[in-house]
Design a protein around this motif. Structure first.
Motif, PDB file in Angstrom:
ATOM      1  N   ALA A 114       0.815  -1.214   0.000  1.00 31.48           N
ATOM      2  CA  ALA A 114       0.000   0.000   0.000  1.00 31.48           C
ATOM      3  C   ALA A 114       0.850   1.266   0.000  1.00 31.48           C
ATOM      4  CB  ALA A 114      -0.933  -0.017   1.208  1.00 31.48           C
ATOM      5  N   ALA A 115       1.909   1.287   0.804  1.00 26.98           N
ATOM      6  CA  ALA A 115       2.743   2.491   0.892  1.00 26.98           C
ATOM      7  C   ALA A 115       3.434   2.774  -0.437  1.00 26.98           C
ATOM      8  CB  ALA A 115       3.781   2.329   1.999  1.00 26.98           C
ATOM      9  N   ALA A 116       3.964   1.706  -1.073  1.00 29.26           N
ATOM     10  CA  ALA A 116       4.636   1.880  -2.362  1.00 29.26           C
ATOM     11  C   ALA A 116       3.642   2.308  -3.424  1.00 29.26           C
ATOM     12  CB  ALA A 116       5.328   0.579  -2.769  1.00 29.26           C
ATOM     13  N   ASP A 132       3.993   5.716  -5.613  1.00 27.12           N
ATOM     14  CA  ASP A 132       4.125   5.723  -7.065  1.00 27.12           C
ATOM     15  C   ASP A 132       2.951   6.429  -7.739  1.00 27.12           C
ATOM     16  OD1 ASP A 132       6.599   4.571  -7.304  1.00 27.12           O
ATOM     17  OD2 ASP A 132       5.857   2.532  -7.516  1.00 27.12           O
ATOM     18  N   LEU A 133       1.739   6.274  -7.204  1.00 28.38           N
ATOM     19  CA  LEU A 133       0.601   6.994  -7.762  1.00 28.38           C
ATOM     20  C   LEU A 133       0.802   8.502  -7.630  1.00 28.38           C
ATOM     21  CD1 LEU A 133      -2.594   4.998  -6.697  1.00 28.38           C
ATOM     22  CD2 LEU A 133      -1.759   5.392  -9.019  1.00 28.38           C
ATOM     23  N   ALA A 134       1.349   8.926  -6.495  1.00 31.35           N
ATOM     24  CA  ALA A 134       1.616  10.350  -6.292  1.00 31.35           C
ATOM     25  C   ALA A 134       2.659  10.844  -7.284  1.00 31.35           C
ATOM     26  CB  ALA A 134       2.077  10.601  -4.859  1.00 31.35           C
ATOM     27  N   ALA A 186      -5.874   8.953  -7.666  1.00 36.01           N
ATOM     28  CA  ALA A 186      -5.894   7.958  -6.581  1.00 36.01           C
ATOM     29  C   ALA A 186      -7.260   7.290  -6.441  1.00 36.01           C
ATOM     30  CB  ALA A 186      -5.496   8.617  -5.260  1.00 36.01           C
ATOM     31  N   GLY A 187      -8.326   7.968  -6.870  1.00 33.13           N
ATOM     32  CA  GLY A 187      -9.655   7.414  -6.714  1.00 33.13           C
ATOM     33  C   GLY A 187     -10.055   6.405  -7.764  1.00 33.13           C
ATOM     34  N   PHE A 188      -9.292   6.311  -8.873  1.00 33.24           N
ATOM     35  CA  PHE A 188      -9.700   5.390  -9.937  1.00 33.24           C
ATOM     36  C   PHE A 188      -8.522   4.656 -10.578  1.00 33.24           C
ATOM     37  CE2 PHE A 188      -8.992   9.562 -11.773  1.00 33.24           C
ATOM     38  CZ  PHE A 188      -8.235   9.299 -12.893  1.00 33.24           C
ATOM     39  N   ALA A 189      -7.338   4.753 -10.002  1.00 35.23           N
ATOM     40  CA  ALA A 189      -6.165   4.089 -10.577  1.00 35.23           C
ATOM     41  C   ALA A 189      -5.468   3.241  -9.523  1.00 35.23           C
ATOM     42  CB  ALA A 189      -5.193   5.123 -11.145  1.00 35.23           C
ATOM     43  N   LYS A 190      -4.761   2.214  -9.997  1.00 35.57           N
ATOM     44  CA  LYS A 190      -3.980   1.372  -9.094  1.00 35.57           C
ATOM     45  C   LYS A 190      -2.694   0.960  -9.797  1.00 35.57           C
ATOM     46  CE  LYS A 190      -6.082  -3.037 -10.484  1.00 35.57           C
ATOM     47  NZ  LYS A 190      -6.786  -4.255 -10.020  1.00 35.57           N
TER      48      LYS A 190
END
Length: 206
Positions: A24-26, A30-32, A120-124
Motif C-alpha cells: 500500500a505504501a509503495a 508511485d501513484l503520487a 488515486a480514486g480510480f487508478a492502481k
C-alpha cells in the motif's frame, strides 16, 4: 465509442505483472509520482507505433500540450486523425469523410489530459519490473469508458522522474490497442494551431 484499433497504446511486454500485490505504501507513493508527472508536463512530442489486436501496425507523431490537448498525426497515406481540444476528443476518417466526437472524460485518454484530476480514486499500480511504473485506470461508475494501463520508465531527466513509454487501452467490447512511444521530448514549444483540424464534411459539401 470507437476506441478500438484507433487509439494509441503501449508494449504489452512492459506490463509483465508479478503475482504479488504492490504494498500500500509503495502504491500510494508511485501513484503520487505519476500525478506529479502528469501535472509537471507542459508539452511533449514523440513518435508512436500503434498495434491493434489483429496485428495491424500504424506509426505517426504525437503532440501533447497540457491541459487537454493531444494530436495523433498518422503516417503519410493513413487518412486518420485523432485530436483532443476544447474538452472533446475527435476522430476523423478522411477516407469516408466521417467525424466522431465525444467528451475527453468519457475516453481512456481522459486520465492523461486532465492533470487536476486526482487519479488515486480510480487508478492502481500494476506490479512488475521495478524499472517501470505501470498504472491501470478505470472509472468504476462507468465501465463503458474502458480501461487504460499507462507504462512509465524511471528517468531522472523527465518530469517527476518518469517518462511515458506508452499505454494499452481496452474498450468495453474487449478491443485492445497498444501504443509504444519513442523519441519523447518534453517542454518544446508547440504552435497554437497544432490542434486544429480540417472537417472533411465541409469539403464534401463544397
Amino acid at each position: 465509442m470507437v476506441f478500438r484499433s484507433i487509439v494509441p497504446l503501449a508494449p504489452l511486454a512492459l506490463i509483465a505483472a508479478a503475482p504479488a500485490a504492490v504494498p500500500a505504501a509503495a502504491q500510494a507513493s508511485d501513484l503520487a509520482t505519476v500525478q506529479r508527472h502528469l501535472q509537471g508536463i507542459t508539452t511533449m512530442t514523440a513518435d508512436f507505433t500503434q498495434a491493434d489486436r489483429n496485428g495491424k501496425v500504424l506509426t505517426g507523431t504525437l503532440t501533447w500540450k497540457q491541459p487537454g490537448n493531444i494530436r495523433f498525426q498518422y503516417e503519410k497515406g493513413v487518412p486518420l486523425l485523432i485530436v483532443a481540444e476544447g474538452g472533446a476528443l475527435t476522430f476523423v476518417d478522411y477516407s469516408v469523410r466521417q467525424v466522431q466526437r465525444w467528451p475527453i472524460r468519457n475516453s481512456p485518454l481522459g486520465v492523461l489530459l486532465d492533470p487536476k484530476r486526482d487519479i488515486a480514486g480510480f487508478a492502481k499500480m500494476v506490479p512488475g519490473d521495478g524499472r517501470l511504473v505501470s498504472v491501470e485506470a478505470r472509472d468504476p461508475k462507468h465501465p463503458e469508458y474502458g480501461v487504460i494501463t499507462l507504462v512509465f520508465a524511471r528517468n531522472p531527466a523527465a518530469p517527476a522522474g518518469l517518462s511515458l513509454q506508452g499505454w494499452v487501452a481496452l474498450d468495453s467490447q474487449n478491443n485492445r490497442t497498444t501504443i509504444r512511444l519513442s523519441n519523447q521530448r518534453y517542454g518544446a514549444p508547440v504552435a497554437a494551431n497544432a490542434f486544429r483540424w480540417t472537417d472533411p464534411r465541409r469539403t464534401a459539401r463544397n
